[in-house]
Design an enzyme around this catalytic site. Structure first.
Site, PDB file in Angstrom:
ATOM      1  N   ASP A  51     109.832  28.221   6.999  1.00 41.43           N
ATOM      2  CA  ASP A  51     109.426  26.935   7.590  1.00 41.43           C
ATOM      3  C   ASP A  51     110.328  26.558   8.779  1.00 41.43           C
ATOM      4  OD1 ASP A  51     108.028  24.083   7.237  1.00 41.43           O
ATOM      5  OD2 ASP A  51     110.193  23.781   7.417  1.00 41.43           O
TER       6      ASP A  51
ATOM      7  N   GLU B  58     106.683  22.379   1.121  1.00 37.56           N
ATOM      8  CA  GLU B  58     105.367  22.906   1.447  1.00 37.56           C
ATOM      9  C   GLU B  58     104.577  23.130   0.155  1.00 37.56           C
ATOM     10  OE1 GLU B  58     104.360  23.529   4.852  1.00 37.56           O
ATOM     11  OE2 GLU B  58     106.093  22.218   4.882  1.00 37.56           O
TER      12      GLU B  58
ATOM     13  N   LYS C  86     109.606  26.390  12.969  1.00 38.23           N
ATOM     14  CA  LYS C  86     109.980  25.282  13.854  1.00 38.23           C
ATOM     15  C   LYS C  86     110.809  25.782  15.041  1.00 38.23           C
ATOM     16  CE  LYS C  86     109.629  22.025  10.055  1.00 38.23           C
ATOM     17  NZ  LYS C  86     110.278  21.558   8.835  1.00 38.23           N
TER      18      LYS C  86
ATOM     19  N   GLY D 256     107.433  15.015  -2.079  1.00 36.55           N
ATOM     20  CA  GLY D 256     106.539  15.371  -0.969  1.00 36.55           C
ATOM     21  C   GLY D 256     107.253  16.005   0.208  1.00 36.55           C
TER      22      GLY D 256
ATOM     23  N   LYS E 100     102.076  23.675  10.948  1.00 34.81           N
ATOM     24  CA  LYS E 100     102.948  24.503  11.786  1.00 34.81           C
ATOM     25  C   LYS E 100     102.347  25.868  12.116  1.00 34.81           C
ATOM     26  CE  LYS E 100     105.334  22.659   8.785  1.00 34.81           C
ATOM     27  NZ  LYS E 100     106.170  22.241   7.656  1.00 34.81           N
TER      28      LYS E 100
END
Ligand code: HSE
Length: 344
Positions: free
Chosen positions: A222, A211, A226, A208, A127
């Site tokens: 995060d 981050e 986005k 998973g 990102k």
């Protein structure tokens, strides 16, 4: 058509991609004519291997599972760093899968820049460079007649950006709202079911979703990244991280969550972007919403996004927002798009 791939970074996403390739590679070749062959991997921790004739994805998965490194994987060359791998391998596509840094975009920006300059396609789930410097990268890609695929940067493999940019944007997007982070939605869901914050976060890391540094998830950076990506790509707004009014979930206590539940409500971390009188307003904030709200039912690492448009009203997409296999799939979507455009 065959595409030789160089994986820069072999963490959760890279391993998820390798597993998908191992399990579905033959089917992708048969169904779409998309033949994918990993020729190089360069990872700071696990090591680097290059074999111009191909590396079995399962060999990568097994080596990491057994030893944590790539020493046992057959290779013609070892020890190349990311930039050497990009410059010297015979890859057609560089897959940038290193950790996200939303302050500098590095080292991913330099990797992508070098790959595009050398005429290689790029697919990435990172990102940082997309939120911070996407126009610089698309300019090089255009000049070199190569592609940069970024589907996995928002809502992992749920095709949010392609659907949005290629189709929904034509309806005139005025507002975007959604749950854009899997880790925090998972934590809030687990806490409502009685788990404590630390256990829920550890679980999200183990699965998973989080981050490499989960601060970016729980502090809201995060999903703010986005929102910036969505603003730039979907609405053509030159937003930066500083434009997003951002609050994460760390200020919420177990008591807050129990109190909301008792009142028939639920806390959600909501990302929003709208243009009012020509001025963009972008935010990420926890909101206490009634159970009847459309976003209240979105649980676990699932994400949802609602595009509010002029011509179509609201279009809502619900799907995975994080996870190894889910994000690895986004790379397949981008590779397929490259194949459809350049593969004849
Ligand atoms: N850490 C991110 C999340 C991964 O939890 O949503 C997907 O971008």
């Amino acid at each position: 058509m065959k595409y030789r791939l160089a994986l820069i970074g072999l963490g959760n996403v890279g391993l998820g991609f390798a597993q998908t390739l191992s399990e579905r590679g033959a089917e992708l070749a048969e169904q779409f004519g998309l033949e994918l062959e990993i020729v190089a991997v360069s990872d700071l921790i696990r090591g680097s291997v290059y074999n111009p004739d191909g590396i079995e994805p399962q060999a990568l998965i097994d080596a990491v599972a057994q030893t944590g490194n790539l020493d046992s994987v057959p290779a013609a060359e070892r020890g190349w760093d990311a930039l050497e791998t990009i410059a010297s391998s015979n890859a057609d596509v560089v897959m940038e899968l290193t950790y996200t840094d939303l302050k500098t975009g590095e080292p991913a920006f330099s990797h992508i820049h070098a790959a595009l300059e050398s005429g290689k396609h790029v697919v990435t789930t990172n990102k940082g460079p997309v939120a911070l410097r996407f126009p610089d990268l698309t300019a090089i890609a255009r000049e070199k007649n190569v592609e940069i695929g970024v589907e996995g940067t928002v809502m992992s493999g749920t095709p949010t950006l392609r659907l949005g940019m290629e189709y929904v944007a034509a309806a005139g997007v005025q507002r975007i709202e959604g749950i854009l982070n899997g880790t925090t939605n998972y934590i809030l869901t687990q806490m409502e079911a009685g788990a404590d914050y630390e256990t829920a976060l550890a679980d999200a890391q183990e699965k998973g979703y989080a981050e490499a540094d989960p601060t970016g998830d729980v502090e809201g950076h995060d999903p703010a990244g986005k929102v910036v990506i969505l603003g730039n790509l979907m609405m053509g707004l030159p937003l930066t991280m500083a434009d997003v009014d951002c609050t994460g979930i760390t200020g919420l206590s177990a008591d807050d969550i129990v109190a909301a539940k008792a009142a028939g409500e639920r806390w959600k971390l909501i990302g929003k972007l709208e243009v009012v009188d020509g001025v963009p307003h972008a935010s990420v904030k926890p909101e206490r919403i009634p159970l009847t709200h459309p976003l209240a039912a979105i649980g676990g690492a699932t994400n949802a996004i609602t595009y509010s448009t002029d011509l179509l009203g609201q279009v809502t997409l619900v799907g995975p927002g994080a996870g190894r296999m889910e994000t690895g799939f986004a790379l397949i979507v981008d590779l397929l798009a490259i194949h459809r455009k350049h593969g004849s």
